[in-house]
Write an enzyme that holds these catalytic residues in place. Structure first.
Site, PDB file in Angstrom:
ATOM      1  N   GLU A 199       0.798  -1.224   0.000  1.00  0.00           N
ATOM      2  CA  GLU A 199       0.000   0.000   0.000  1.00  0.00           C
ATOM      3  C   GLU A 199       0.833   1.278   0.000  1.00  0.00           C
ATOM      4  O   GLU A 199       0.744   2.091   0.929  1.00  0.00           O
ATOM      5  CB  GLU A 199      -0.917   0.023   1.226  1.00  0.00           C
ATOM      6  N   GLU A 384      -5.467  -8.629   1.122  1.00  0.00           N
ATOM      7  CA  GLU A 384      -6.029  -8.277   2.426  1.00  0.00           C
ATOM      8  C   GLU A 384      -7.516  -8.035   2.258  1.00  0.00           C
ATOM      9  O   GLU A 384      -7.939  -7.304   1.364  1.00  0.00           O
ATOM     10  CB  GLU A 384      -5.423  -6.990   3.016  1.00  0.00           C
TER      11      GLU A 384
HETATM   12  C1  GCO Z   1      -3.292  -1.478   6.042  1.00  0.00           C
HETATM   13  C2  GCO Z   1      -2.310  -2.547   6.242  1.00  0.00           C
HETATM   14  C3  GCO Z   1      -2.631  -3.438   7.392  1.00  0.00           C
HETATM   15  C4  GCO Z   1      -3.759  -3.024   8.304  1.00  0.00           C
HETATM   16  C5  GCO Z   1      -5.092  -3.452   7.784  1.00  0.00           C
HETATM   17  C6  GCO Z   1      -6.258  -3.038   8.649  1.00  0.00           C
HETATM   18  O1  GCO Z   1      -4.030  -1.517   5.101  1.00  0.00           O
HETATM   19  O2  GCO Z   1      -3.362  -0.553   6.843  1.00  0.00           O
HETATM   20  O3  GCO Z   1      -1.937  -3.238   5.151  1.00  0.00           O
HETATM   21  O4  GCO Z   1      -1.425  -3.393   8.049  1.00  0.00           O
HETATM   22  O5  GCO Z   1      -3.595  -3.506   9.581  1.00  0.00           O
HETATM   23  O6  GCO Z   1      -5.298  -2.918   6.519  1.00  0.00           O
HETATM   24  O7  GCO Z   1      -6.311  -1.658   8.780  1.00  0.00           O
END
Ligand code: GCO
Length: 482
Positions: A199, A384
Site C-alpha cells: 500500500e 487483504e
Molecule cells: C493497512 C495494512 C494493514 C492493516 C489493515 C487493517 O491496510 O493498513 O496493510 O497493516 O492492519 O489494513 O487496517
C-alpha cells in the site's frame, strides 16, 4: 474525460449491486449439490500479516530501530500508548502460528520482512541473525505445505534511513533494491512469490501527508515525494529481482490498496473531489506501474520529481497484483484536506465495521472489473480483506464473531460473481489477518484476527471465523447460508 470515468464507475456499480442473480434469473454462482458457491480449482487460500504488527522482539538479534518504534514511543501518537515492542511475540512463537495456519488448511502466507532486522541502519552488509528468522519461518511454512509470500516492505523503514530523509530522498530506490537482493538471496531458493511494497499510497498519505502514521511527516509535497520514490524503488527492485530470478522461477508482484471513490451523495458538486482522491489513493500507483504515466490531475505535483528514465523504471511487468480491499471511499470538497478533499458519508443505510468503515462488498467487485477494463486484467490476489468488530469472548471463552464471518463471506461472494460473470482474473484470497495485532495508530484496541490473542499470556484462541474459514478452504467454496 473525468465525466467518462465517473459514468464508467457508476455503470460498474450498477452492474455489481444487482444482487447475486443475473437479469435472466439464472444463478450466477456455480452451485454444487450441497449449495456451495465454489471457487475454481487451485484457487489459493491464505492469510496476511505484517512484521511490526505481530513480531515483537524489537531488539532481538541485532534488529535496528524502525520509524514505527520511534513513532509508537512518541507521546500521544498511538492509542493507549501501545507499541509493537511485544506485539504478538510472533518472533518467538512463529511455529505455533504456522501450525494454526496449517490446521486451517491455508496454502499461502503473506508476511513482511522487517528491513531493520536485515540491515539494522538500512544500508550495508546483512545481519545474518536477522535473516535467520525469515529462514526458519520459510522452512517451517514449507514443512506444512504453505507457500511463503514475503512482502519486502510494510511501512517500517529503518530509522537510520529516515534520518537521511527516508522516502523523501530519491536515493532510497537504490537502498531498497540492495535490501531486496539481500533478502531474496537468502530465502529466494525457497520463496517463489515476492511482493515489493504494501500500500504505497496509504503509506505516503498517512505517514508523509497527514502525519497520523510513522514517520509522522506532513504536507502535500512530502506525500507526493513518498509516492514517487516508492514507485521508483519498486520499479528498480522489480528490475533487479527479475534479472536474478528468471532461473529461480520467481513470481514478482506488489500490493496496492484499491478502493473505488464515489462522490458523497452522488452529487455533481462532490464529483471533482472524488476524482482527485481516486487519483491520489488508487491511480498514483496503478497508472505509472501499468501505463507509465501519472494521473493528469497530479501531473503538476509530480513533474519536478520525475527524472529522465523514471517512468520507464516504474513501468515494470509484474506476474501478479495484490489488492487490499476494505471499503469504498466517499469524498467531498474540504479546503483543509491535503488535496482539497475530505471523507464524507456513504449512502444512507450502509452498515459499518468497528473501524467505522462502510461495509461495501460490491466495491471489491467494482474494483476487480475496473482492473479488467482499464489495466489489462492482470492476475490478481486479494492480499487483504477482513474487519475489526468489537467482538468479545462469551462466557465459555470463545469468540463468536458472526459479523466478521458475514463480512468475509459477502466479499468472497461478490468477488466470485464477477469472476464468473465478467471473467476477472482473481487467483486467490488472503484474509487480513491471522491474529489480533497492533493496528498502527489504533494500537491493540482494534482486532482484525481470525484468532484472538490474550495480551497478558499471548495465548492464541481461534474465533468462530477461523473455523468458518477453514471450512471454506476445505470445500473450496462458500457454503450457502453459513
Ligand atoms: C493497512 C495494512 C494493514 C492493516 C489493515 C487493517 O491496510 O493498513 O496493510 O497493516 O492492519 O489494513 O487496517
Amino acid at each position: 474525460m473525468r465525466r467518462r470515468n465517473f459514468l464508467k464507475a457508476a455503470a460498474a456499480a450498477g452492474l455489481v449491486s444487482s444482487g447475486l442473480m443475473s437479469v435472466s434469473g439464472r444463478p450466477l454462482l456455480a452451485q454444487a449439490p450441497e449449495g456451495l458457491a465454489e471457487f475454481p480449482k487451485g484457487f489459493l487460500w491464505g492469510c496476511s500479516t505484517s512484521a511490526y504488527q505481530i513480531e515483537g522482539a524489537v531488539t532481538a538479534d541485532g534488529r535496528g530501530p524502525s520509524v514505527w518504534d520511534t513513532f509508537s514511543h512518541s507521546y500521544g501518537k498511538v492509542a493507549n500508548g501501545d507499541t509493537g515492542d511485544i506485539a504478538c511475540d510472533h518472533y518467538n512463537r512463529y511455529a505455533e502460528d504456522v501450525e494454526l495456519m496449517a490446521r486451517a488448511g491455508m496454502r499461502a502466507y503473506r508476511f513482511s520482512v522487517a528491513w531493520s532486522r536485515v540491515q539494522p541502519t538500512g544500508t550495508g552488509p546483512a545481519n545474518a541473525k536477522g535473516l535467520d528468522f525469515y529462514d526458519r519461518l520459510t522452512d517451517s511454512l514449507l514443512a506444512r505445505g504453505i507457500e511463503p509470500w514475503p512482502c519486502l516492505y510494510h511501512w517500517e523503514l529503518p530509522q537510520g534511513l529516515q534520518d537521511r530523509g527516508g522516502w523523501t530522498n530519491r536515493d532510497i530506490a537504490g537502498w531498497f533494491t540492495d535490501y531486496a537482493l539481500l533478502v531474496a538471496g537468502r530465502i529466494g531458493d525457497r520463496a517463489k512469490h515476492w511482493c515489493m511494497l504494501n500500500e504505497p499510497s496509504v503509506h505516503a498519505i498517512f505517514g508523509h501527508g497527514t502525519g497520523g502514521h510513522a514517520p509522522g511527516m506532513t504536507g502535500r509535497a512530502n506525500c507526493i515525494k513518498a509516492i514517487h520514490h516508492q514507485n521508483l524503488a519498486q520499479g528498480a527492485a522489480l528490475k533487479a529481482l527479475r534479472a536474478e530470478g528468471g532461473a529461480k522461477g520467481w513470481k514478482l508482484g506488489t500490493v496496492l490498496s484499491l478502493q473505488p471513490v464515489w462522490p458523497v451523495g452522488g452529487l455533481e458538486a462532490n464529483y471533482p473531489a472524488s476524482v482527485m482522491w481516486d487519483a491520489v489513493w488508487n491511480r498514483s500507483c496503478l497508472d505509472p506501474l501499468f501505463k507509465g504515466e501519472y494521473p493528469e490531475l497530479l501531473a503538476k505535483d509530480f513533474a519536478p520529481l520525475i527524472k529522465a528514465g523514471d517512468l520507464a523504471t516504474i513501468r515494470q511487468p509484474i506476474d501478479f497484483l495484490g489488492i487490499n480491499y476494505y471499503s469504498r471511499m466517499h469524498q467531498q470538497p474540504d479546503p483543509g484536506g491535503l488535496f482539497g478533499t475530505g471523507y464524507g458519508s456513504p449512502p444512507e443505510g450502509t452498515r459499518r465495521t468497528g473501524m467505522e468503515w462502510p461495509i461495501e462488498p460490491d466495491g471489491l467487485a467494482e474494483m476487480l472489473v475496473e482492473l479488467k477494463q482499464s489495466y489489462g486484467n492482470p492476475p490478481v490476489y486479494v492480499t487483504e480483506n477482513g474487519a475489526h468488530f468489537d467482538d468479545q469472548p462469551g462466557p465459555d471463552g470463545t469468540v463468536r464473531d458472526g459479523d466478521r464471518i458475514a463480512f468475509i463471506r459477502n466479499h468472497l461472494l461478490h468477488a466470485r460473481k464477477v469472476m464468473e460473470e465478467e471473467g476477472v482474473n482473481l487467483k486467490g484470497w488472503f484474509v487480513w489477518t491471522l491474529l489480533d495485532n497492533f493496528e498502527w495508530a489504533e494500537g491493540y484496541r482494534r482486532r482484525f484476527g481470525l484468532v484472538q490473542v490474550d495480551r497478558e499470556t499471548m495465548t492464541r484462541t481461534p474465533k468462530a471465523s477461523y473455523h468458518w474459514y477453514a471450512d471454506v478452504i476445505r470445500k473450496n467454496g462458500v457454503p450457502e447460508g453459513a
